[in-house]
Design a protein around this motif. Structure first.
Motif, PDB file in Angstrom:
ATOM      1  N   PHE A  14     -35.190  10.758  21.457  1.00 56.93           N
ATOM      2  CA  PHE A  14     -34.923   9.391  21.384  1.00 56.93           C
ATOM      3  C   PHE A  14     -34.779   8.709  22.692  1.00 56.93           C
ATOM      4  CE2 PHE A  14     -33.782  10.802  16.937  1.00 56.93           C
ATOM      5  CZ  PHE A  14     -34.579  10.226  16.378  1.00 56.93           C
ATOM      6  N   LEU A  17     -32.523  10.510  25.188  1.00 54.60           N
ATOM      7  CA  LEU A  17     -31.677  11.694  24.335  1.00 54.60           C
ATOM      8  C   LEU A  17     -32.638  12.582  23.587  1.00 54.60           C
ATOM      9  CD1 LEU A  17     -28.428  11.732  22.948  1.00 54.60           C
ATOM     10  CD2 LEU A  17     -29.972  11.240  20.878  1.00 54.60           C
ATOM     11  N   ALA A  19     -32.594  14.743  20.676  1.00 55.17           N
ATOM     12  CA  ALA A  19     -31.586  15.047  19.453  1.00 55.17           C
ATOM     13  C   ALA A  19     -32.100  16.491  19.088  1.00 55.17           C
ATOM     14  CB  ALA A  19     -32.060  13.897  18.452  1.00 55.17           C
ATOM     15  N   PRO A  38     -21.719  19.603  14.422  1.00 52.37           N
ATOM     16  CA  PRO A  38     -20.909  18.350  14.581  1.00 52.37           C
ATOM     17  C   PRO A  38     -21.763  17.120  14.505  1.00 52.37           C
ATOM     18  CG  PRO A  38     -21.170  19.336  16.787  1.00 52.37           C
ATOM     19  CD  PRO A  38     -21.372  20.286  15.550  1.00 52.37           C
ATOM     20  N   ASN A  39     -21.211  15.789  14.072  1.00 47.56           N
ATOM     21  CA  ASN A  39     -22.064  14.563  13.974  1.00 47.56           C
ATOM     22  C   ASN A  39     -23.025  14.269  15.380  1.00 47.56           C
ATOM     23  OD1 ASN A  39     -21.339  13.532  11.506  1.00 47.56           O
ATOM     24  ND2 ASN A  39     -19.396  12.697  12.105  1.00 47.56           N
ATOM     25  N   ALA A  41     -25.530  16.273  16.044  1.00 48.90           N
ATOM     26  CA  ALA A  41     -25.947  17.614  16.521  1.00 48.90           C
ATOM     27  C   ALA A  41     -27.654  17.115  16.271  1.00 48.90           C
ATOM     28  CB  ALA A  41     -25.280  18.525  15.545  1.00 48.90           C
ATOM     29  N   LYS A  43     -29.168  17.070  13.110  1.00 55.39           N
ATOM     30  CA  LYS A  43     -29.452  17.968  11.455  1.00 55.39           C
ATOM     31  C   LYS A  43     -30.183  16.636  11.047  1.00 55.39           C
ATOM     32  CE  LYS A  43     -25.002  17.991  10.537  1.00 55.39           C
ATOM     33  NZ  LYS A  43     -24.573  17.344  11.749  1.00 55.39           N
ATOM     34  N   GLN A  86     -28.881  10.954   3.496  1.00 58.57           N
ATOM     35  CA  GLN A  86     -27.556  10.925   3.783  1.00 58.57           C
ATOM     36  C   GLN A  86     -26.794   9.590   3.323  1.00 58.57           C
ATOM     37  OE1 GLN A  86     -26.532  11.895   7.903  1.00 58.57           O
ATOM     38  NE2 GLN A  86     -24.346  11.597   7.665  1.00 58.57           N
TER      39      GLN A  86
HETATM   40  N1  ADP Z   1     -33.961   6.741  14.801  1.00 59.37           N
HETATM   41  C1  ADP Z   1     -33.352   6.882  15.607  1.00 59.37           C
HETATM   42  N2  ADP Z   1     -33.345   6.170  16.953  1.00 59.37           N
HETATM   43  C2  ADP Z   1     -32.766   6.522  17.922  1.00 59.37           C
HETATM   44  N3  ADP Z   1     -31.789   7.578  18.112  1.00 59.37           N
HETATM   45  C3  ADP Z   1     -31.486   8.210  17.069  1.00 59.37           C
HETATM   46  C4  ADP Z   1     -32.264   8.038  15.689  1.00 59.37           C
HETATM   47  N4  ADP Z   1     -31.793   8.841  14.970  1.00 59.37           N
HETATM   48  C5  ADP Z   1     -30.836   9.667  15.238  1.00 59.37           C
HETATM   49  N5  ADP Z   1     -30.623   9.323  16.716  1.00 59.37           N
HETATM   50  C6  ADP Z   1     -29.711   9.993  17.625  1.00 59.37           C
HETATM   51  O1  ADP Z   1     -30.214  11.181  17.488  1.00 59.37           O
HETATM   52  C7  ADP Z   1     -29.002  12.059  17.591  1.00 59.37           C
HETATM   53  C8  ADP Z   1     -28.961  12.963  16.413  1.00 59.37           C
HETATM   54  O2  ADP Z   1     -28.771  12.116  15.034  1.00 59.37           O
HETATM   55  P1  ADP Z   1     -28.660  12.635  13.879  1.00 59.37           P
HETATM   56  O3  ADP Z   1     -29.781  13.821  13.599  1.00 59.37           O
HETATM   57  O4  ADP Z   1     -28.533  11.619  12.860  1.00 59.37           O
HETATM   58  O5  ADP Z   1     -27.218  13.800  13.864  1.00 59.37           O
HETATM   59  P2  ADP Z   1     -26.451  14.507  12.692  1.00 59.37           P
HETATM   60  O6  ADP Z   1     -27.192  14.241  11.363  1.00 59.37           O
HETATM   61  O7  ADP Z   1     -26.401  15.829  13.076  1.00 59.37           O
HETATM   62  O8  ADP Z   1     -25.243  13.749  12.681  1.00 59.37           O
HETATM   63  C9  ADP Z   1     -27.771  11.083  17.762  1.00 59.37           C
HETATM   64  O9  ADP Z   1     -27.251  10.807  19.041  1.00 59.37           O
HETATM   65  C10 ADP Z   1     -28.150   9.808  16.997  1.00 59.37           C
HETATM   66  O10 ADP Z   1     -27.741   8.630  17.510  1.00 59.37           O
END
Ligand code: ADP
Ligand code: MG
Lengths: 242, 332
Positions: A14, A17, A19, A38-39, A41, A43, A86
């Motif tokens: 993203f 980042l 992910a 962890p949050n 991560a 997932k 979720q």
């Molecule tokens: N649609 C999106 N756009 C931008 N960033 C995203 C998006 N979805 C997730 N992220 C980022 O990707 C990373 C992983 O998120 P996520 O998969 O939701 O983690 P988890 O479910 O393990 O808590 C986080 O830093 C989140 O902010």
């Protein structure tokens, strides 16, 4: 056992980042497989790639021997993958029964047949008594089970569950755990679940994959994984040992 | 069909049967003016139902529905005008043209994820472009309109929609009732459930395997086709067509008022809405004309006020409230 789902080197970025970072794993047919970490991560991002919400930036996903990465969510569901969100997203103005009928209609063109199947699923999920209520009037535990019921009504071969036990009381958690265990045993349904509630993970999962910053830091049977040094340091913390 | 009847509670069946019987015999006692009001009610109930399928069920906001009515009316009228082809055949051509426009709008909107207000703007744009095109075409009569001469020799040719109020009354009644039946049937089908799912949460619908694009396209095609049939009806009833009146946004708004006021996503909403709004509007016109106050826009302001009042008092529309009031809800 053969792999029902095969994830091979998938990544998702993203903007800057990363992910999910070149992740690979296999979910055997008929198993219950847990993903923890962890949050943030990655997932949910992993689930979204499997379910077709977005395509991976690299790597492949195979389901029952066929590539599914890049398919749209409706096509992925039609292939036999059901998913929950979720953050639950029921159809608020529809009754509980109608919510599930939508799922049941996927493989049953006649509404009458779909209704019979939907009511069966609702019985399994302990929601039969609430079938006439509007989905918007349900409590959170009920909504979580509605989310599972709806996905289950599409007759999936693989069910993706994203934190369906988060925010539930231990008795409610145990209820879902036993429902899922029965489903897996009775119907051979393969389940891939993301979960923070470790008592549920330990009770259900045959294998655990631990993610951190989009990368796997451990994988194996539950007993081994919870004793893994890296897992304790990055996720479970010291209290898991006590 | 039989399960649709079974879904209506006994008291509702009595009310419905009485209302239908009343409307069937009403022409025996109604004068010409009241007949004309009822014909308009039937028209708005029917095209309102068409719009309701798209908005109330499938959740897609169209503010350009006058396009489909105008196209249906113009195509059938032109075939009659130039070639003497009757509206019973012309209606198929009108529906085909309107459905083709609906397909283009739907495809553009749904393929490229143009949603909500932006989709509505797209529908308005198409209606406006078409209005401008019709203003500039000679063979449609341009801005000065297209007139279907009322030839006394053909006055009895009901099969060519050449007839008096009685013909249009019963035809309108059939359209309004048929539109409601069709909507009831669709809403109980697999497609109907898919529409509701898409309306409520498209992403969740997709993840349950619902082909949202297909469901929305079918909604547009059905809605455009029905509206075009309404347009043919109105063109042959009025015997005249003007681009400014056929395609302007005010016409589109008129189409959506009855279902919004009556209750979106309900079968009886558009009907109740038409029965409330049309007589009020016609009374207003009669009154303002009498006192010389018929300024342009009076009706629009009046409709706007009515809409505000009813939406404030009954946000879900009149029908859901009325249904409870009359005890017509089916016990689960
Ligand atoms: N649609 C999106 N756009 C931008 N960033 C995203 C998006 N979805 C997730 N992220 C980022 O990707 C990373 C992983 O998120 P996520 O998969 O939701 O983690 P988890 O479910 O393990 O808590 C986080 O830093 C989140 O902010
Ligand atoms: Mg998550």
């Amino acid at each position: 056992m053969t792999a029902l789902l095969k994830v091979d080197g998938i990544s998702k970025r993203f903007r800057g980042l990363v992910a999910v970072d070149r992740l690979s794993f296999e979910v055997p047919q008929g198993s219950i497989f847990a993903v923890i970490g962890p949050n943030g991560a990655g997932k949910t991002t992993l689930f979204n790639m499997i379910a077709g919400v977005f395509a991976p930036d690299g790597g492949t996903i195979s389901f029952a021997g066929e590539r599914i990465d890049g398919l749209t969510p409706d096509k992925v569901c039609q292939r036999g993958i059901g998913r929950t969100y979720q953050i639950v997203r029921p159809f608020p103005a529809l009754s509980v029964e109608d919510n599930v009928i939508v799922g049941a209609l996927l493989h049953r063109p006649r509404v009458a047949d779909a209704r019979i199947h939907a009511l069966d699923v609702l019985r399994r999920l302990d929601l039969f008594g609430k079938r006439a209520q509007r989905a918007s009037s349900l409590t959170l535990p009920d909504r979580k089970r509605l989310e599972v019921a709806r996905a289950l009504a599409t007759d999936p071969k693989l069910l993706l569950l994203d934190e369906v036990m988060a925010g539930l009381r231990p008795t409610e958690t145990d209820r879902i755990v036993s429902i899922l265990r029965d489903l897996n045993r009775d119907t051979g349904l393969t389940i891939l679940l993301i979960e923070h509630v470790m008592r549920a993970v330990m009770a259900l999962a045959g294998q655990i994959l631990v993610l951190n910053h989009g990368k796997p830091i451990a994988q194996g049977v539950p007993r081994e994984v919870v004793q893994d040094r890296a897992v304790i340091d990055s996720y479970l913390g010291a209290e898991a040992l006590s | 069909m039989s399960d649709m009847w079974a879904a209506i509670p006994p008291r509702g069946r009595i009310v419905l049967a009485m209302l239908l019987a009343l409307l069937l015999v009403a022409p025996a006692v109604l004068d010409r003016y009241l007949m004309s009001v009822l014909i308009l009610i039937f028209y708005f109930a029917f095209v309102g139902q068409a719009w309701n399928i798209m908005m109330g069920y499938a959740g897609q906001l169209s503010l350009g529905h006058a396009l489909y009515a105008g196209l249906g009316g113009y195509v059938a009228a032109l075939l009659w005008f130039y070639f003497g082809i009757g509206p019973w055949i012309g209606v198929f051509a009108g529906v085909a043209v309107a459905a083709a426009f609906g397909a283009v709008i739907g495809w553009l909107g749904f393929r490229f994820g143009i949603q909500g207000v932006y989709f509505a703007l797209l529908t308005i744009a198409f209606a406006e472009f078409t209005r401008i095109a019709f203003d500039n075409m000679a063979f449609t009569g341009g801005p000065s309109g297209l007139f279907l001469l009322y030839d006394e020799h053909r006055a009895g040719e009901w099969w060519n929609l050449r007839g008096g109020p009685m013909l249009f009354y019963y035809l309108g009644l059939i359209l309004a009732a048929g539109g409601a039946l069709l909507t009831a049937w669709l809403s109980r089908s697999r497609l109907g459930y898919q529409w509701l799912a898409v309306r409520e949460d498209q992403e969740a619908a997709l993840s349950l395997g619902v082909g949202a694009f297909r469901a929305k396209m079918i909604a547009v095609l059905i809605s455009a086709s029905m509206t075009a049939i309404g347009g043919v009806f109105l063109a042959f009833y009025n015997n005249s067509l003007f681009p400014s009146q056929a395609f302007e946004i005010g016409r589109s708004i008129e189409i959506i008022l009855a279902p919004v006021i009556g209750g979106l996503g309900t079968i009886f909403g558009p009907i109740i809405g038409a029965f409330i709004l049309t007589p009020l509007g016609e009374t207003l016109i009669a009154l303002t004309a009498k006192f010389g106050l018929d300024l342009p826009g009076t009706k629009a302001v009046f409709y706007g006020l009515t809409l505000m009042i009813i939406i404030t008092l009954r946000p879900d529309g009149v029908w859901p409230w009325l249904k409870r009031l009359l005890g017509l809800e089916l016990k689960p």
